[in-house]
Design an enzyme around this catalytic site. Sequence first.
Site, PDB file in Angstrom:
ATOM      1  N   TYR A 153       0.836  -1.205   0.000  1.00  0.00           N
ATOM      2  CA  TYR A 153       0.000   0.000   0.000  1.00  0.00           C
ATOM      3  C   TYR A 153       0.870   1.255   0.000  1.00  0.00           C
ATOM      4  O   TYR A 153       0.625   2.204  -0.752  1.00  0.00           O
ATOM      5  CB  TYR A 153      -0.913  -0.029   1.223  1.00  0.00           C
ATOM      6  CG  TYR A 153      -1.853   1.149   1.346  1.00  0.00           C
ATOM      7  CD1 TYR A 153      -2.989   1.251   0.553  1.00  0.00           C
ATOM      8  CD2 TYR A 153      -1.614   2.155   2.287  1.00  0.00           C
ATOM      9  CE1 TYR A 153      -3.855   2.330   0.684  1.00  0.00           C
ATOM     10  CE2 TYR A 153      -2.478   3.234   2.426  1.00  0.00           C
ATOM     11  CZ  TYR A 153      -3.599   3.313   1.621  1.00  0.00           C
ATOM     12  OH  TYR A 153      -4.466   4.386   1.759  1.00  0.00           O
TER      13      TYR A 153
HETATM   14  P1  NAD Z   1     -13.878   3.119   1.272  1.00  0.00           P
HETATM   15  O1  NAD Z   1     -13.616   1.676   1.098  1.00  0.00           O
HETATM   16  O2  NAD Z   1     -14.796   3.588   2.355  1.00  0.00           O
HETATM   17  O3  NAD Z   1     -14.416   3.741  -0.105  1.00  0.00           O
HETATM   18  C1  NAD Z   1     -13.877   3.397  -1.349  1.00  0.00           C
HETATM   19  C2  NAD Z   1     -14.929   3.665  -2.426  1.00  0.00           C
HETATM   20  O4  NAD Z   1     -14.320   3.412  -3.704  1.00  0.00           O
HETATM   21  C3  NAD Z   1     -16.158   2.755  -2.329  1.00  0.00           C
HETATM   22  O5  NAD Z   1     -17.354   3.510  -2.490  1.00  0.00           O
HETATM   23  C4  NAD Z   1     -15.987   1.791  -3.503  1.00  0.00           C
HETATM   24  O6  NAD Z   1     -17.204   1.309  -4.040  1.00  0.00           O
HETATM   25  C5  NAD Z   1     -15.216   2.661  -4.501  1.00  0.00           C
HETATM   26  N1  NAD Z   1     -14.462   1.862  -5.470  1.00  0.00           N
HETATM   27  C6  NAD Z   1     -13.582   0.878  -5.202  1.00  0.00           C
HETATM   28  N2  NAD Z   1     -13.118   0.341  -6.355  1.00  0.00           N
HETATM   29  C7  NAD Z   1     -13.707   1.016  -7.368  1.00  0.00           C
HETATM   30  C8  NAD Z   1     -13.650   0.925  -8.785  1.00  0.00           C
HETATM   31  N3  NAD Z   1     -12.886   0.009  -9.408  1.00  0.00           N
HETATM   32  N4  NAD Z   1     -14.396   1.763  -9.512  1.00  0.00           N
HETATM   33  C9  NAD Z   1     -15.190   2.683  -8.905  1.00  0.00           C
HETATM   34  N5  NAD Z   1     -15.302   2.817  -7.568  1.00  0.00           N
HETATM   35  C10 NAD Z   1     -14.567   1.988  -6.810  1.00  0.00           C
HETATM   36  O7  NAD Z   1     -12.425   3.773   1.417  1.00  0.00           O
HETATM   37  P2  NAD Z   1     -11.896   5.134   2.098  1.00  0.00           P
HETATM   38  O8  NAD Z   1     -11.258   4.778   3.375  1.00  0.00           O
HETATM   39  O9  NAD Z   1     -12.925   6.179   2.056  1.00  0.00           O
HETATM   40  O10 NAD Z   1     -10.702   5.467   1.089  1.00  0.00           O
HETATM   41  C11 NAD Z   1     -10.764   6.489   0.135  1.00  0.00           C
HETATM   42  C12 NAD Z   1      -9.335   6.895  -0.221  1.00  0.00           C
HETATM   43  O11 NAD Z   1      -8.663   7.359   0.950  1.00  0.00           O
HETATM   44  C13 NAD Z   1      -8.463   5.774  -0.781  1.00  0.00           C
HETATM   45  O12 NAD Z   1      -7.674   6.284  -1.830  1.00  0.00           O
HETATM   46  C14 NAD Z   1      -7.584   5.409   0.392  1.00  0.00           C
HETATM   47  O13 NAD Z   1      -6.369   4.840  -0.002  1.00  0.00           O
HETATM   48  C15 NAD Z   1      -7.401   6.758   1.046  1.00  0.00           C
HETATM   49  N6  NAD Z   1      -7.006   6.728   2.461  1.00  0.00           N
HETATM   50  C16 NAD Z   1      -7.789   6.068   3.375  1.00  0.00           C
HETATM   51  C17 NAD Z   1      -7.388   6.060   4.699  1.00  0.00           C
HETATM   52  C18 NAD Z   1      -8.173   5.342   5.752  1.00  0.00           C
HETATM   53  O14 NAD Z   1      -7.616   5.100   6.835  1.00  0.00           O
HETATM   54  N7  NAD Z   1      -9.435   4.980   5.513  1.00  0.00           N
HETATM   55  C19 NAD Z   1      -6.227   6.737   5.081  1.00  0.00           C
HETATM   56  C20 NAD Z   1      -5.481   7.401   4.121  1.00  0.00           C
HETATM   57  C21 NAD Z   1      -5.886   7.395   2.816  1.00  0.00           C
END
Ligand code: NAD
Length: 242
Positions: A153
């Site tokens: 990641y």
């Molecule tokens: P989440 O799993 O809650 O949401 C991800 C969304 O992306 C979902 O609605 C899913 O349906 C959609 N998705 C996944 N694959 C897809 C595809 N192929 N086509 C279209 N839509 C797709 O995740 P989150 O925690 O809200 O993460 C969002 C971003 O934040 C990501 O880039 C993640 O790496 C980043 N991030 C998250 C965290 C954390 O701790 N949650 C921390 C830092 C960064």
Amino acid sequence: MAQSLKDKIAAVTGGASGIGLECVRHLLDNGAEVYIIDFDAKAAEARAAELGDKAHALIADLTKYEDIEKAVHTIVKNHGRIDIFHANAGSYVADMPWEGDTKRWDRMLDLNINAAFRCVRAVAPQMMEQKSGDIVITSSISGMVPMVSEPVYTASKHAVQAFVHTARRKLAAYDVRVSAIQPGPVVTPLLKDWDQERVKANLDSGGIMQPVEVAEALIFMLTRRKGVIVRDLVVLPQNFDV
Ligand code: NAD
């Protein structure tokens, strides 16, 4: 004066859940019209219906360039422009280098890296023609610091950082801003891969935060005056020890 987001046309990938959904809510609260781009049709359509007539769902699988291109075309056809593209969707694997299903790694790498790049490829020409626009990619603290607890990641988000820092300089000449936001751990479905001890330790120590913290930071970035960019914005729970 800070820029207003009133009547701006925005799109958020992965906007049906977690950080993306909270960013959609904040963009709407700030007066923008917002497209949730997600492959989870049921969730995207339900969220758009709840959020009112300035929220729309566009169903797209970000692993397919033609889906992204179609979503961008739809927005431009409807409004003649697109002001904000938040390439937010991403996934997570916590595997060590000697374990795990590499097909799962590939799916994550394709989404976190290639899909984010594909989104820029699809939206940049329109913004270059407009001579305006904001592209923000959701990176991670893992893109700034090599996190030994998540080698695959962290590598994906380092790739995002390199792309943002180079694409930003090329697109600046067209008055298009390219930036990244780097959250620490956020309470969302993405953390289902974390082992329970890690979740508990972070909850107990205040090492995890809510999506609203990221959404407020995004609004700060987008409302900066023309001619200024917040290139990177690291948002951490105060006690996250990295
Ligand atoms: P989440 O799993 O809650 O949401 C991800 C969304 O992306 C979902 O609605 C899913 O349906 C959609 N998705 C996944 N694959 C897809 C595809 N192929 N086509 C279209 N839509 C797709 O995740 P989150 O925690 O809200 O993460 C969002 C971003 O934040 C990501 O880039 C993640 O790496 C980043 N991030 C998250 C965290 C954390 O701790 N949650 C921390 C830092 C960064």
